[in-house]
Design a protein around this motif. Structure first.
Motif, PDB file in Angstrom:
ATOM      1  N   LEU A 198     -11.317 -29.934  39.109  1.00 26.27           N
ATOM      2  CA  LEU A 198     -11.606 -29.597  40.695  1.00 26.27           C
ATOM      3  C   LEU A 198     -11.145 -28.255  40.700  1.00 26.27           C
ATOM      4  O   LEU A 198      -9.970 -27.645  40.707  1.00 26.27           O
ATOM      5  CB  LEU A 198     -11.140 -30.267  41.853  1.00 26.27           C
ATOM      6  CG  LEU A 198     -11.431 -31.914  41.745  1.00 26.27           C
ATOM      7  CD1 LEU A 198     -10.829 -32.687  42.622  1.00 26.27           C
ATOM      8  CD2 LEU A 198     -13.010 -31.849  42.234  1.00 26.27           C
ATOM      9  N   ASN A 199     -12.112 -27.306  40.485  1.00 28.29           N
ATOM     10  CA  ASN A 199     -11.917 -25.869  40.561  1.00 28.29           C
ATOM     11  C   ASN A 199     -11.979 -25.239  41.936  1.00 28.29           C
ATOM     12  O   ASN A 199     -13.075 -24.978  42.149  1.00 28.29           O
ATOM     13  CB  ASN A 199     -12.652 -25.121  39.356  1.00 28.29           C
ATOM     14  CG  ASN A 199     -12.336 -23.550  39.249  1.00 28.29           C
ATOM     15  OD1 ASN A 199     -11.427 -22.967  40.288  1.00 28.29           O
ATOM     16  ND2 ASN A 199     -13.130 -22.745  38.449  1.00 28.29           N
ATOM     17  N   ALA A 200     -11.017 -25.128  42.734  1.00 28.16           N
ATOM     18  CA  ALA A 200     -10.923 -24.426  43.973  1.00 28.16           C
ATOM     19  C   ALA A 200     -10.340 -23.111  43.845  1.00 28.16           C
ATOM     20  O   ALA A 200      -9.568 -22.872  45.021  1.00 28.16           O
ATOM     21  CB  ALA A 200     -10.233 -25.387  44.965  1.00 28.16           C
ATOM     22  N   HIS A 239      -3.189 -32.527  36.958  1.00 24.40           N
ATOM     23  CA  HIS A 239      -4.052 -33.173  37.857  1.00 24.40           C
ATOM     24  C   HIS A 239      -5.573 -32.618  37.918  1.00 24.40           C
ATOM     25  O   HIS A 239      -6.442 -33.114  38.568  1.00 24.40           O
ATOM     26  CB  HIS A 239      -3.681 -32.891  39.434  1.00 24.40           C
ATOM     27  CG  HIS A 239      -2.336 -33.517  39.753  1.00 24.40           C
ATOM     28  ND1 HIS A 239      -2.048 -34.558  40.419  1.00 24.40           N
ATOM     29  CD2 HIS A 239      -1.124 -33.219  39.415  1.00 24.40           C
ATOM     30  CE1 HIS A 239      -0.978 -35.106  40.615  1.00 24.40           C
ATOM     31  NE2 HIS A 239      -0.347 -34.044  39.948  1.00 24.40           N
ATOM     32  N   GLY A 240      -5.809 -31.705  37.050  1.00 24.02           N
ATOM     33  CA  GLY A 240      -7.192 -31.164  36.755  1.00 24.02           C
ATOM     34  C   GLY A 240      -7.421 -30.349  38.030  1.00 24.02           C
ATOM     35  O   GLY A 240      -8.745 -30.095  38.147  1.00 24.02           O
ATOM     36  N   VAL A 241      -6.694 -29.804  38.821  1.00 24.51           N
ATOM     37  CA  VAL A 241      -7.009 -28.867  40.150  1.00 24.51           C
ATOM     38  C   VAL A 241      -6.739 -27.803  39.672  1.00 24.51           C
ATOM     39  O   VAL A 241      -5.278 -27.203  39.489  1.00 24.51           O
ATOM     40  CB  VAL A 241      -6.036 -29.574  41.303  1.00 24.51           C
ATOM     41  CG1 VAL A 241      -6.353 -28.523  42.366  1.00 24.51           C
ATOM     42  CG2 VAL A 241      -6.650 -30.769  41.613  1.00 24.51           C
ATOM     43  N   TRP A 252       0.425 -23.942  37.796  1.00 24.17           N
ATOM     44  CA  TRP A 252       0.337 -24.640  36.264  1.00 24.17           C
ATOM     45  C   TRP A 252       0.344 -25.893  36.210  1.00 24.17           C
ATOM     46  O   TRP A 252      -0.689 -26.518  35.407  1.00 24.17           O
ATOM     47  CB  TRP A 252       1.712 -23.914  35.662  1.00 24.17           C
ATOM     48  CG  TRP A 252       1.520 -23.862  34.255  1.00 24.17           C
ATOM     49  CD1 TRP A 252       2.100 -24.965  33.331  1.00 24.17           C
ATOM     50  CD2 TRP A 252       1.306 -22.952  33.336  1.00 24.17           C
ATOM     51  NE1 TRP A 252       1.899 -24.637  32.089  1.00 24.17           N
ATOM     52  CE2 TRP A 252       1.555 -23.500  32.013  1.00 24.17           C
ATOM     53  CE3 TRP A 252       0.838 -21.672  33.408  1.00 24.17           C
ATOM     54  CZ2 TRP A 252       1.233 -22.584  30.860  1.00 24.17           C
ATOM     55  CZ3 TRP A 252       0.662 -20.713  32.217  1.00 24.17           C
ATOM     56  CH2 TRP A 252       0.783 -21.339  31.155  1.00 24.17           C
ATOM     57  N   ARG A 253       1.107 -26.734  36.901  1.00 25.16           N
ATOM     58  CA  ARG A 253       1.309 -28.178  36.766  1.00 25.16           C
ATOM     59  C   ARG A 253       0.010 -28.762  37.442  1.00 25.16           C
ATOM     60  O   ARG A 253      -0.516 -29.857  36.957  1.00 25.16           O
ATOM     61  CB  ARG A 253       2.530 -28.656  37.174  1.00 25.16           C
ATOM     62  CG  ARG A 253       3.781 -28.430  36.383  1.00 25.16           C
ATOM     63  CD  ARG A 253       5.255 -29.296  36.953  1.00 25.16           C
ATOM     64  NE  ARG A 253       4.622 -30.565  36.596  1.00 25.16           N
ATOM     65  CZ  ARG A 253       5.635 -31.531  37.585  1.00 25.16           C
ATOM     66  NH1 ARG A 253       6.523 -31.058  38.064  1.00 25.16           N
ATOM     67  NH2 ARG A 253       5.305 -32.827  37.313  1.00 25.16           N
ATOM     68  N   ILE A 256      -7.950 -23.054  34.125  1.00 30.35           N
ATOM     69  CA  ILE A 256      -9.122 -23.839  33.782  1.00 30.35           C
ATOM     70  C   ILE A 256      -9.030 -24.581  32.568  1.00 30.35           C
ATOM     71  O   ILE A 256      -9.422 -25.560  32.432  1.00 30.35           O
ATOM     72  CB  ILE A 256     -10.245 -22.786  33.906  1.00 30.35           C
ATOM     73  CG1 ILE A 256     -10.683 -22.488  35.596  1.00 30.35           C
ATOM     74  CG2 ILE A 256     -11.873 -23.426  33.520  1.00 30.35           C
ATOM     75  CD1 ILE A 256     -11.730 -21.302  35.657  1.00 30.35           C
ATOM     76  N   ALA A 257      -8.671 -23.676  31.542  1.00 31.85           N
ATOM     77  CA  ALA A 257      -8.489 -24.399  30.066  1.00 31.85           C
ATOM     78  C   ALA A 257      -7.587 -25.399  30.003  1.00 31.85           C
ATOM     79  O   ALA A 257      -7.732 -26.521  29.734  1.00 31.85           O
ATOM     80  CB  ALA A 257      -8.198 -23.149  29.298  1.00 31.85           C
TER      81      ALA A 257
END
Length: 531
Positions: free
Chosen positions: A34-36, A476-478, A470-471, A23-24
């Protein structure tokens, strides 16, 4: 420090702790996060909450009828309280009135409740002005919840009698109390073997290794290439009498599949013949997302510890509503009675200050005492307002004859799954056993299907297992969960289909596909031939 060595530092963490790092990183990404990752649903069940609010308003009015001083309400009066509630619900501003009226009709017809006694229990409980009595669970609430569990998990009725219930602060508290009391009551010992149906919710992998328990784990593995079924040879491992217990999440987390009928039948046959002493624990929080779901508690009730939570189906993770169920005639109580005399004497001493007859005290009541370290047993029990909310959620389902809420909840996650795979660019092979609440994507398997086996082998060999998640977060902010932390295939990823808007999932699918293509570009650039 290199990125790979940095990844290695985090690989020993639970995926739920690794998620915080992801998340960080996603927050630092130029893409919108986008936190799934976690499975917290982004919906709330509205009607039972409206009913709760209206019932609380009525209970305050009732308390003021017996006020002992200005601003100090009293305990509601039982006589006529159900009729007064009916009148209150007829008011022009009453919300949740339809459900509450339906509830009164339902409990009178189904359970034969004295409505004044039932309404008084709810009103007193929602005000929270007394300790829970009984401490294990309020009497009317327990009957309602037992009926709900039978409806949701056993096709409408338990096959061999009812379960005793202990209302807990969510499913995770239930897990804590189960492990603790099994150890305290000599049902498990350091060095004992317990079987885990894997992949599985990570705490079940982590708790047995703690110094408190020091158990040996035996994996009963689902077969990825056979719709995540448990193969017969895996079930046969449980015939070994050294295996004390089998713990499963059903439907599974992260693979999101309910046990197939043949697996349930095989386990039922096993305990009926070879292993009548085998302890089963089933965590059934996702059962309502599968039509016709059957719990282990419905096929081997006397061997099964049932754990259930209202968190996912009703959008209630913050309410912390869970329950432990033990059949009223179960093998765990029998096992305690059969302990060596020295162990039974020690347990009689442990519980002797809170029970008049410790030898006849059921394990589920011992769990209540253990939850407050025995000495604080007089303050045990889930808060009474929480028990009211649990009961109203349950009644909301029991009164929903055409299961419209259940079908709507199932449709939400189904549509999100379709969007995920549309963005990923592959077809999804559906199953009637699938909850669609999570989806586990085996990245190396996808890599082999898309670009060939050589690429998939390179992907595994040249990168840390958490490199893909991690990547995804960094570039990608996912944010997704590392499936390997659940004992799913290495470098697999778990996508929660519950906690983001539906239109986010095609984008997540495209991000996974784009990142895989980027890995393949690096593979080719390194001089490897493309499939």
């Amino acid at each position: 420090m290199s990125e790979r060595s940095d990844e290695q530092r985090y690989e020993g963490l639970s995926p739920f702790e690794l998620k915080n790092k992801l998340i960080a990183m996603a927050n630092e990404s130029e893409a919108m996060m986008l936190n799934a990752g976690r499975g917290n649903p982004n919906w709330v069940a509205v009607e039972p909450r409206r009913a709760f609010g209206e019932l609380h308003r009525f209970a305050l009015d009732e308390s003021e009828r017996t006020a002992i001083a200005p601003g100090f309400g009293g305990t509601p009066e039982p006589a006529g309280i159900a009729s007064r509630l009916r009148n209150h619900l007829g008011g022009p501003s009453a919300q949740g009135a339809d459900l509450l009226n339906a509830v009164l009709d339902f409990v009178a017809a189904r359970f034969g409740f004295d409505l004044d006694a039932f309404v008084l229990e709810l009103c007193d409980a929602i005000l929270g002005d007394h300790y829970p009595v009984p401490d294990r669970m309020l009497r009317h609430c327990e009957q309602v919840v037992d009926a709900y569990l039978a409806s949701a998990l056993a096709g409408g009725a338990w096959p061999e009698g009812n379960f005793d219930l202990f209302a807990t602060e969510g499913g995770t508290a239930a897990m804590t109390y189960v492990f603790q009391s099994m150890a305290e009551n000599k049902l498990i010992h350091p060095g004992d073997t317990i079987a885990l149906g894997t992949p599985i919710f990570t705490p079940y992998l982590e708790i047995p290794y703690l110094d408190d328990y020091r158990l040996i784990e035996l994996e009963i593995a689902q077969a990825e290439n056979d719709e995540w079924r448990y193969p017969p040879e895996e079930i046969e491992k449980l015939a070994d009498p050294s295996v004390k217990a089998l713990f499963v999440v059903n439907p599974s987390n992260p693979t999101s599949r309910a046990m197939h009928a043949e697996t349930l039948d095989a386990l039922s046959e096993l305990v009926a013949t070879k292993r009548p002493d085998l302890i089963l624990l089933t965590d059934d929080v996702y059962g309502t997302f599968v039509d016709g779901f059957r719990s282990l508690a419905s096929v081997a009730p006397k061997n099964t510890i049932l754990v259930y939570s209202w968190s996912k189906f009703f959008g209630a993770t913050g309410w912390r509503l869970g329950v432990i169920g033990l059949h009223q005639d179960n093998v765990l109580d029998t096992a305690i009675r059969g302990l060596p005399a020295e162990d039974r004497a020690a347990l009689d001493e442990r519980y002797g200050t809170v029970f008049l007859d410790p030898p006849s005290t059921k394990l589920i009541d011992r769990m209540v005492a253990d939850s407050r370290t025995v000495a604080l047993h007089h303050t045990a029990g889930l808060s009474t307002p929480q028990q009211v909310m649990m009961t109203l959620f349950s009644l909301h389902s029991l009164c929903d004859g055409d299961r419209s809420y259940q079908h709507a909840a199932q449709a939400i996650v189904q549509h999100r799954l379709e969007g995920l795979y549309s963005g990923l660019g592959v077809d999804y092979v559906d199953s009637s056993y699938d909850t669609h609440y999570y989806n586990t994507i085996d990245v190396p398997l996808l890599a082999a299907e898309r670009f060939g086996d050589d690429f998939a082998s390179w992907l595994r060999a040249a990168h840390e297992p958490i490199d893909f998640v991690w990547r995804l977060a960094h570039e990608h902010g996912v944010v997704l969960m590392d499936g390997g932390g659940f004992d799913a295939p290495e470098m697999s990823i778990r996508v929660s289909l519950a906690n983001l808007p539906t239109d986010a999932y095609p984008q997540i699918g495209r991000s996974i596909s784009d990142l895989l293509a980027d890995y393949h570009g690096r593979f080719v650039a390194a001089g490897n031939s493309s499939a």
